[in-house]
Design a protein around this motif. Sequence first.
Motif, PDB file in Angstrom:
ATOM      1  N   SER A  34      52.086   8.885  31.630  1.00  0.00           N
ATOM      2  CA  SER A  34      52.050   9.033  33.083  1.00  0.00           C
ATOM      3  C   SER A  34      51.139  10.170  33.533  1.00  0.00           C
ATOM      4  O   SER A  34      50.472  10.057  34.560  1.00  0.00           O
ATOM      5  N   SER A  35      51.110  11.281  32.795  1.00  0.00           N
ATOM      6  CA  SER A  35      50.303  12.431  33.233  1.00  0.00           C
ATOM      7  C   SER A  35      48.818  12.084  33.238  1.00  0.00           C
ATOM      8  O   SER A  35      48.087  12.438  34.175  1.00  0.00           O
ATOM      9  N   GLU A  36      48.346  11.382  32.195  1.00  0.00           N
ATOM     10  CA  GLU A  36      46.942  10.981  32.139  1.00  0.00           C
ATOM     11  C   GLU A  36      46.628   9.956  33.227  1.00  0.00           C
ATOM     12  O   GLU A  36      45.553   9.989  33.831  1.00  0.00           O
ATOM     13  N   ALA A  37      47.575   9.071  33.488  1.00  0.00           N
ATOM     14  CA  ALA A  37      47.375   8.052  34.528  1.00  0.00           C
ATOM     15  C   ALA A  37      47.271   8.703  35.903  1.00  0.00           C
ATOM     16  O   ALA A  37      46.385   8.371  36.698  1.00  0.00           O
ATOM     17  N   HIS A  38      48.171   9.630  36.196  1.00  0.00           N
ATOM     18  CA  HIS A  38      48.154  10.319  37.494  1.00  0.00           C
ATOM     19  C   HIS A  38      46.884  11.156  37.646  1.00  0.00           C
ATOM     20  O   HIS A  38      46.325  11.243  38.750  1.00  0.00           O
ATOM     21  N   ASP A  94      44.273  10.582  40.616  1.00  0.00           N
ATOM     22  CA  ASP A  94      43.944  11.672  41.540  1.00  0.00           C
ATOM     23  C   ASP A  94      42.435  11.916  41.589  1.00  0.00           C
ATOM     24  O   ASP A  94      41.867  12.162  42.669  1.00  0.00           O
ATOM     25  N   GLU A  95      41.775  11.869  40.439  1.00  0.00           N
ATOM     26  CA  GLU A  95      40.320  12.052  40.381  1.00  0.00           C
ATOM     27  C   GLU A  95      39.612  10.948  41.160  1.00  0.00           C
ATOM     28  O   GLU A  95      38.651  11.201  41.892  1.00  0.00           O
ATOM     29  N   ALA A  96      40.097   9.722  41.009  1.00  0.00           N
ATOM     30  CA  ALA A  96      39.500   8.591  41.723  1.00  0.00           C
ATOM     31  C   ALA A  96      39.695   8.740  43.231  1.00  0.00           C
ATOM     32  O   ALA A  96      38.784   8.462  44.018  1.00  0.00           O
ATOM     33  N   ALA A  97      40.872   9.211  43.634  1.00  0.00           N
ATOM     34  CA  ALA A  97      41.151   9.412  45.057  1.00  0.00           C
ATOM     35  C   ALA A  97      40.227  10.465  45.646  1.00  0.00           C
ATOM     36  O   ALA A  97      39.840  10.389  46.816  1.00  0.00           O
ATOM     37  N   GLU A  98      39.851  11.442  44.832  1.00  0.00           N
ATOM     38  CA  GLU A  98      38.994  12.529  45.300  1.00  0.00           C
ATOM     39  C   GLU A  98      37.521  12.148  45.299  1.00  0.00           C
ATOM     40  O   GLU A  98      36.768  12.545  46.196  1.00  0.00           O
ATOM     41  N   ARG A  99      37.089  11.362  44.310  1.00  0.00           N
ATOM     42  CA  ARG A  99      35.659  11.159  44.101  1.00  0.00           C
ATOM     43  C   ARG A  99      35.153   9.742  44.361  1.00  0.00           C
ATOM     44  O   ARG A  99      33.953   9.538  44.500  1.00  0.00           O
ATOM     45  N   SER A 100      36.032   8.757  44.392  1.00  0.00           N
ATOM     46  CA  SER A 100      35.594   7.361  44.534  1.00  0.00           C
ATOM     47  C   SER A 100      35.975   6.832  45.914  1.00  0.00           C
ATOM     48  O   SER A 100      37.163   6.773  46.252  1.00  0.00           O
ATOM     49  N   SER A 101      34.999   6.431  46.698  1.00  0.00           N
ATOM     50  CA  SER A 101      35.238   5.973  48.066  1.00  0.00           C
ATOM     51  C   SER A 101      36.095   4.705  48.080  1.00  0.00           C
ATOM     52  O   SER A 101      35.840   3.760  47.324  1.00  0.00           O
ATOM     53  N   MET A 102      37.071   4.666  48.947  1.00  0.00           N
ATOM     54  CA  MET A 102      38.074   3.601  48.942  1.00  0.00           C
ATOM     55  C   MET A 102      37.498   2.186  49.057  1.00  0.00           C
ATOM     56  O   MET A 102      37.891   1.300  48.305  1.00  0.00           O
ATOM     57  N   PRO A 103      36.560   1.909  49.995  1.00  0.00           N
ATOM     58  CA  PRO A 103      36.071   0.532  50.133  1.00  0.00           C
ATOM     59  C   PRO A 103      35.265   0.026  48.931  1.00  0.00           C
ATOM     60  O   PRO A 103      34.958  -1.163  48.857  1.00  0.00           O
ATOM     61  N   TYR A 104      34.945   0.925  47.981  1.00  0.00           N
ATOM     62  CA  TYR A 104      34.182   0.536  46.793  1.00  0.00           C
ATOM     63  C   TYR A 104      34.954   0.816  45.502  1.00  0.00           C
ATOM     64  O   TYR A 104      34.449   0.584  44.413  1.00  0.00           O
ATOM     65  N   ARG A 105      36.186   1.307  45.626  1.00  0.00           N
ATOM     66  CA  ARG A 105      36.981   1.697  44.454  1.00  0.00           C
ATOM     67  C   ARG A 105      37.625   0.475  43.808  1.00  0.00           C
ATOM     68  O   ARG A 105      38.213  -0.355  44.514  1.00  0.00           O
ATOM     69  N   PRO A 106      37.550   0.344  42.495  1.00  0.00           N
ATOM     70  CA  PRO A 106      38.129  -0.827  41.820  1.00  0.00           C
ATOM     71  C   PRO A 106      39.648  -0.777  41.799  1.00  0.00           C
ATOM     72  O   PRO A 106      40.248   0.303  41.868  1.00  0.00           O
ATOM     73  N   PRO A 107      40.288  -1.934  41.696  1.00  0.00           N
ATOM     74  CA  PRO A 107      41.755  -1.991  41.750  1.00  0.00           C
ATOM     75  C   PRO A 107      42.441  -1.162  40.676  1.00  0.00           C
ATOM     76  O   PRO A 107      43.496  -0.568  40.937  1.00  0.00           O
ATOM     77  N   GLU A 108      41.863  -1.096  39.475  1.00  0.00           N
ATOM     78  CA  GLU A 108      42.523  -0.363  38.379  1.00  0.00           C
ATOM     79  C   GLU A 108      42.552   1.140  38.597  1.00  0.00           C
ATOM     80  O   GLU A 108      43.282   1.860  37.900  1.00  0.00           O
ATOM     81  N   LEU A 109      41.783   1.659  39.573  1.00  0.00           N
ATOM     82  CA  LEU A 109      41.813   3.093  39.863  1.00  0.00           C
ATOM     83  C   LEU A 109      42.698   3.440  41.066  1.00  0.00           C
ATOM     84  O   LEU A 109      42.907   4.604  41.365  1.00  0.00           O
ATOM     85  N   PHE A 110      43.220   2.415  41.756  1.00  0.00           N
ATOM     86  CA  PHE A 110      44.182   2.675  42.836  1.00  0.00           C
ATOM     87  C   PHE A 110      45.572   2.926  42.255  1.00  0.00           C
ATOM     88  O   PHE A 110      46.284   3.823  42.692  1.00  0.00           O
ATOM     89  N   ASN A 111      45.938   2.095  41.284  1.00  0.00           N
ATOM     90  CA  ASN A 111      47.230   2.247  40.615  1.00  0.00           C
ATOM     91  C   ASN A 111      46.990   2.205  39.111  1.00  0.00           C
ATOM     92  O   ASN A 111      47.018   1.135  38.495  1.00  0.00           O
ATOM     93  N   PHE A 122      50.212   3.366  33.082  1.00  0.00           N
ATOM     94  CA  PHE A 122      50.516   4.486  32.184  1.00  0.00           C
ATOM     95  C   PHE A 122      49.870   4.329  30.810  1.00  0.00           C
ATOM     96  O   PHE A 122      49.534   5.322  30.170  1.00  0.00           O
ATOM     97  N   PHE A 123      49.714   3.088  30.368  1.00  0.00           N
ATOM     98  CA  PHE A 123      49.081   2.835  29.079  1.00  0.00           C
ATOM     99  C   PHE A 123      48.040   1.735  29.281  1.00  0.00           C
ATOM    100  O   PHE A 123      48.379   0.567  29.451  1.00  0.00           O
ATOM    101  N   CYS A 124      46.784   2.143  29.317  1.00  0.00           N
ATOM    102  CA  CYS A 124      45.719   1.176  29.577  1.00  0.00           C
ATOM    103  C   CYS A 124      44.377   1.709  29.075  1.00  0.00           C
ATOM    104  O   CYS A 124      44.264   2.862  28.645  1.00  0.00           O
ATOM    105  N   HIS A 125      43.392   0.835  29.143  1.00  0.00           N
ATOM    106  CA  HIS A 125      42.018   1.186  28.765  1.00  0.00           C
ATOM    107  C   HIS A 125      41.141   0.983  29.995  1.00  0.00           C
ATOM    108  O   HIS A 125      41.210  -0.056  30.657  1.00  0.00           O
ATOM    109  N   VAL A 126      40.343   1.985  30.327  1.00  0.00           N
ATOM    110  CA  VAL A 126      39.411   1.904  31.458  1.00  0.00           C
ATOM    111  C   VAL A 126      37.999   2.024  30.905  1.00  0.00           C
ATOM    112  O   VAL A 126      37.728   2.855  30.031  1.00  0.00           O
TER     113      VAL A 126
END
Length: 319
Positions: A197-201, A205-222, A225-229
């Motif tokens: 969870s800590s790595e996911a959050h 948070d980084e995506a919320a700060e640096r990636s503009s919402m209308p262009y942000r991919p779905p996997e960076l909104f939520n 906890f265990f995934c590959h990006v």
Amino acid sequence: MNTAGLAILVRMGNCLCVKERIKVNGRQYYIRERLGEGGFSMVDLVEDASSHKLYALKRITCHAQTDQKVALAEVEYLKALSHPNIVECIDSDLVGMPDLMGNRTSQVLIVLPYCQRGTLHDELMRRQQSGSHLDEVVVLSMFRRICEAVQCMHSAKPHPLAHRDIKTSNILLKDDLTPLLMDLGSVTRARLEINGSSEAHKLQDEAAERSSMPYRPPELFNVEFFCHVDERTDVWSLGCLLYALCFYKSPFDAVYERGDSVALAVVSGITKFPETHPYSEDIVELIKSILKVNPEERPYVDWIINKVDQLINKSSGAV
């Protein structure tokens, strides 16, 4: 000389005397005007005091060592990623040292080419006002060059890089419409293994700060906890950008402007197209093939470039 004429000369003299100057690595520039600003950075139009050539000067204010590290990383990425469709770093400098306790900041100065035409966002807003669409071959050609710049990042050594904030306002345009990908402050390693969870959050948070919402991919909104990006985060953004090249804005800009949930719209994956437009079904299908909610179903940028080449050849009548 009459009083009015003398007053004009005095004002001209005052302007020349108070013209603001700034040095970058010992080279002097005159500041002409503010081109834009946001967050902790600003961009000014500057004139080289020796050559009188115009440049864009980006000034990033750093309040802490972590801010300075990110800003200096942007300089290093600009210098390392040499590509005709990535903006060139003409020069750079670091002024001061940040100190939160002493309320002191530093500035990272980056001298960039000046493009009078502005950004792709500026171009598309002008065209939207006049109802003037870009020709389909022009759209494909511009998009291909942007994809080539992204491909350069995705194939970087020793590890692939992702831009993470590809959008129309981060594309400069030369007079001949040649696009230049800019603003590498959001660049990071493309491939990440998220464990817990800590790595996911942290990533969210980084995506919320640096990636503009209308262009942000779905996997960076939520972020799970265990995934590959991987680098296909940028591919989603490229799909939004291709849509904007055709229809002026990202498919999720209207949601953002209404104040509705962009995250919900993005995760639902519903992309609406105008009922009437001048583009072929091929380009619509290309956008749909890129905007896949599941990143595993999304193509890599190499596939997109090959597909765009096919469409360009088809549009030009080549066999």
